[in-house]
Scaffold this motif. Sequence first.
Motif, PDB file in Angstrom:
ATOM      1  N   GLY A 131       0.835  -1.191   0.000  1.00 16.65           N
ATOM      2  CA  GLY A 131       0.000   0.000   0.000  1.00 16.65           C
ATOM      3  C   GLY A 131       0.868   1.238   0.000  1.00 16.65           C
ATOM      4  N   ARG A 132       0.245   2.363  -0.400  1.00 15.48           N
ATOM      5  CA  ARG A 132       0.966   3.631  -0.394  1.00 15.48           C
ATOM      6  C   ARG A 132      -0.030   4.739  -0.096  1.00 15.48           C
ATOM      7  N   GLU A 133       0.301   5.563   0.916  1.00 15.38           N
ATOM      8  CA  GLU A 133      -0.611   6.612   1.348  1.00 15.38           C
ATOM      9  C   GLU A 133       0.155   7.901   1.590  1.00 15.38           C
ATOM     10  N   GLN A 134      -0.574   9.021   1.464  1.00 18.14           N
ATOM     11  CA  GLN A 134      -0.039  10.321   1.833  1.00 18.14           C
ATOM     12  C   GLN A 134      -0.696  10.728   3.151  1.00 18.14           C
ATOM     13  N   LEU A 135       0.102  10.808   4.223  1.00 16.17           N
ATOM     14  CA  LEU A 135      -0.401  11.125   5.554  1.00 16.17           C
ATOM     15  C   LEU A 135       0.273  12.407   6.040  1.00 16.17           C
ATOM     16  N   VAL A 145       3.980   7.438   2.619  1.00 15.95           N
ATOM     17  CA  VAL A 145       4.217   6.141   3.243  1.00 15.95           C
ATOM     18  C   VAL A 145       4.021   5.033   2.223  1.00 15.95           C
ATOM     19  N   ALA A 146       5.016   4.160   2.120  1.00 20.67           N
ATOM     20  CA  ALA A 146       4.915   2.958   1.288  1.00 20.67           C
ATOM     21  C   ALA A 146       5.118   1.737   2.176  1.00 20.67           C
ATOM     22  N   ARG A 147       4.190   0.769   2.059  1.00 24.11           N
ATOM     23  CA  ARG A 147       4.317  -0.486   2.815  1.00 24.11           C
ATOM     24  C   ARG A 147       4.733  -1.579   1.851  1.00 24.11           C
ATOM     25  N   LEU A 148       5.867  -2.235   2.165  1.00 25.93           N
ATOM     26  CA  LEU A 148       6.529  -3.095   1.193  1.00 25.93           C
ATOM     27  C   LEU A 148       6.800  -4.482   1.750  1.00 25.93           C
ATOM     28  N   THR A 149       6.902  -5.442   0.811  1.00 25.91           N
ATOM     29  CA  THR A 149       7.481  -6.747   1.109  1.00 25.91           C
ATOM     30  C   THR A 149       8.747  -6.881   0.271  1.00 25.91           C
ATOM     31  N   ALA A 150       9.672  -7.733   0.690  1.00 27.69           N
ATOM     32  CA  ALA A 150      10.916  -7.889  -0.064  1.00 27.69           C
ATOM     33  C   ALA A 150      11.516  -9.256   0.232  1.00 27.69           C
ATOM     34  N   ASP A 186      15.702 -12.370   5.630  1.00 28.47           N
ATOM     35  CA  ASP A 186      15.768 -13.805   5.930  1.00 28.47           C
ATOM     36  C   ASP A 186      14.600 -14.246   6.816  1.00 28.47           C
ATOM     37  N   GLN A 187      14.121 -13.347   7.695  1.00 27.93           N
ATOM     38  CA  GLN A 187      12.999 -13.685   8.570  1.00 27.93           C
ATOM     39  C   GLN A 187      11.648 -13.352   7.946  1.00 27.93           C
ATOM     40  N   LYS A 188      11.658 -12.878   6.690  1.00 26.10           N
ATOM     41  CA  LYS A 188      10.439 -12.549   5.953  1.00 26.10           C
ATOM     42  C   LYS A 188       9.639 -11.427   6.625  1.00 26.10           C
ATOM     43  N   TRP A 189      10.355 -10.433   7.145  1.00 21.18           N
ATOM     44  CA  TRP A 189       9.691  -9.250   7.680  1.00 21.18           C
ATOM     45  C   TRP A 189       9.214  -8.370   6.517  1.00 21.18           C
ATOM     46  N   GLU A 190       8.354  -7.407   6.840  1.00 21.91           N
ATOM     47  CA  GLU A 190       7.942  -6.403   5.873  1.00 21.91           C
ATOM     48  C   GLU A 190       8.525  -5.048   6.279  1.00 21.91           C
ATOM     49  N   TYR A 191       8.203  -3.988   5.497  1.00 28.28           N
ATOM     50  CA  TYR A 191       8.875  -2.701   5.705  1.00 28.28           C
ATOM     51  C   TYR A 191       7.884  -1.556   5.532  1.00 28.28           C
ATOM     52  N   VAL A 192       8.102  -0.538   6.342  1.00 31.51           N
ATOM     53  CA  VAL A 192       7.382   0.718   6.193  1.00 31.51           C
ATOM     54  C   VAL A 192       8.406   1.763   5.783  1.00 31.51           C
ATOM     55  N   ALA A 193       8.291   2.250   4.560  1.00 29.47           N
ATOM     56  CA  ALA A 193       9.198   3.279   4.044  1.00 29.47           C
ATOM     57  C   ALA A 193       8.449   4.605   4.025  1.00 29.47           C
ATOM     58  N   VAL A 194       9.089   5.641   4.553  1.00 29.26           N
ATOM     59  CA  VAL A 194       8.425   6.937   4.716  1.00 29.26           C
ATOM     60  C   VAL A 194       9.300   8.035   4.134  1.00 29.26           C
TER      61      VAL A 194
END
Length: 382
Positions: A141-145, A150-155, A185-193
Amino acid sequence: MRNRIAALLLLLLATQLGSLVSPAYACGCGAMVPDGSTRIGVSRETSAVHWDGRTEDIVMRFTVGGNARRAAWIMPVPTRATVELGDGDLFHELDRLTRPESRARYHFLPDSGDWPFSTGSRDGAAEAPAPGAGAPVGVVGREQLGDFDVARLTATDPDALRQWLESNGFTMPDALATEVRPYVDQKWEYVAVRLAPRKQGSVLYGVLDPLRIRFDSQRLVYPMRLSRMAKTPQSLGLYVLADHRMEPASPIGGSAPKVTFAGKVAGTDELAPLTGGRETFLTAIDQEFPDPGRISGDHELRAAASDTPYRRAVYHDELLMVGGFPAWMLALGAVLVVVAAGTLVWLRRRPADAPDVPAASGAPAVPDAPAGPPAGPPAGTA
């Protein structure tokens, strides 16, 4: 000599300019970098964390300095997160709840701050599902707050994550790929701002609007690993709201965490978005990271051995008073009265002195004859 002095001045100027344009990135929860040749530094990160055993809710607020008009940071999260703006009043309420208790510390004798030497007083101050095997980077997802993009990512590939961030305007340091490898390696996700003030020409300075991030987690974890990239000492303040008093499992390379408050608090209006209006246990923790490169991982917090309450105390030294008068003056007056009364009693009980008449040498003292009528003439005398 003039040429040498000029060369030295130029060298010093170049050194100062280099320190101004070199990026200063990293904060307590992730990496932060400015745009272009500007600079930004996070002097303080304060976060309120609520955890009910299943869901973790983090409201974070940064205090920054520098001249950057844009900056970006990234925060790893163990599961899919939702992101929204936080309420700044939350931190005002937490500051109020954890304010040190004011206590008076009395002294009997006057010192340099008391009468008759001077007047006044002095003060003393005596813790969604994981991404599957798909594209290297997925956009959840991607939002303007407000001021935040804000971009919510998987990698599944750290290099691909950095390349996606850079191609979408999130300039990140080259070391990011290495530092996020454990999360990948732990399959976490990310919040990029991306932080960009809406007011034209404004710079990122002072206390920024808080950001609220919520995700599912079976353990209370606060991401810190990316702060290894920081170039300056870091300061972290955590307000932890949970069922029990909480403590970090280890210092993770920083100074020993300090608990500044621990105790149950009511569900006030400001805390209600996190606690649901229920009573909860609040633990306030402060920690310093003089050498961020020594940070070894993320903070994992656990329940303490007991829910022992604690509150800091600020002591105010005051002269002991009785009835509006200094106690030492009353005590001195009482001593003087006792001394005066004792002297008077002693004088009254002392016997009066009588004049002494010394006897003639070698002759016994003859007692005085009793007084009587004068003797008349002998009998038969005419």
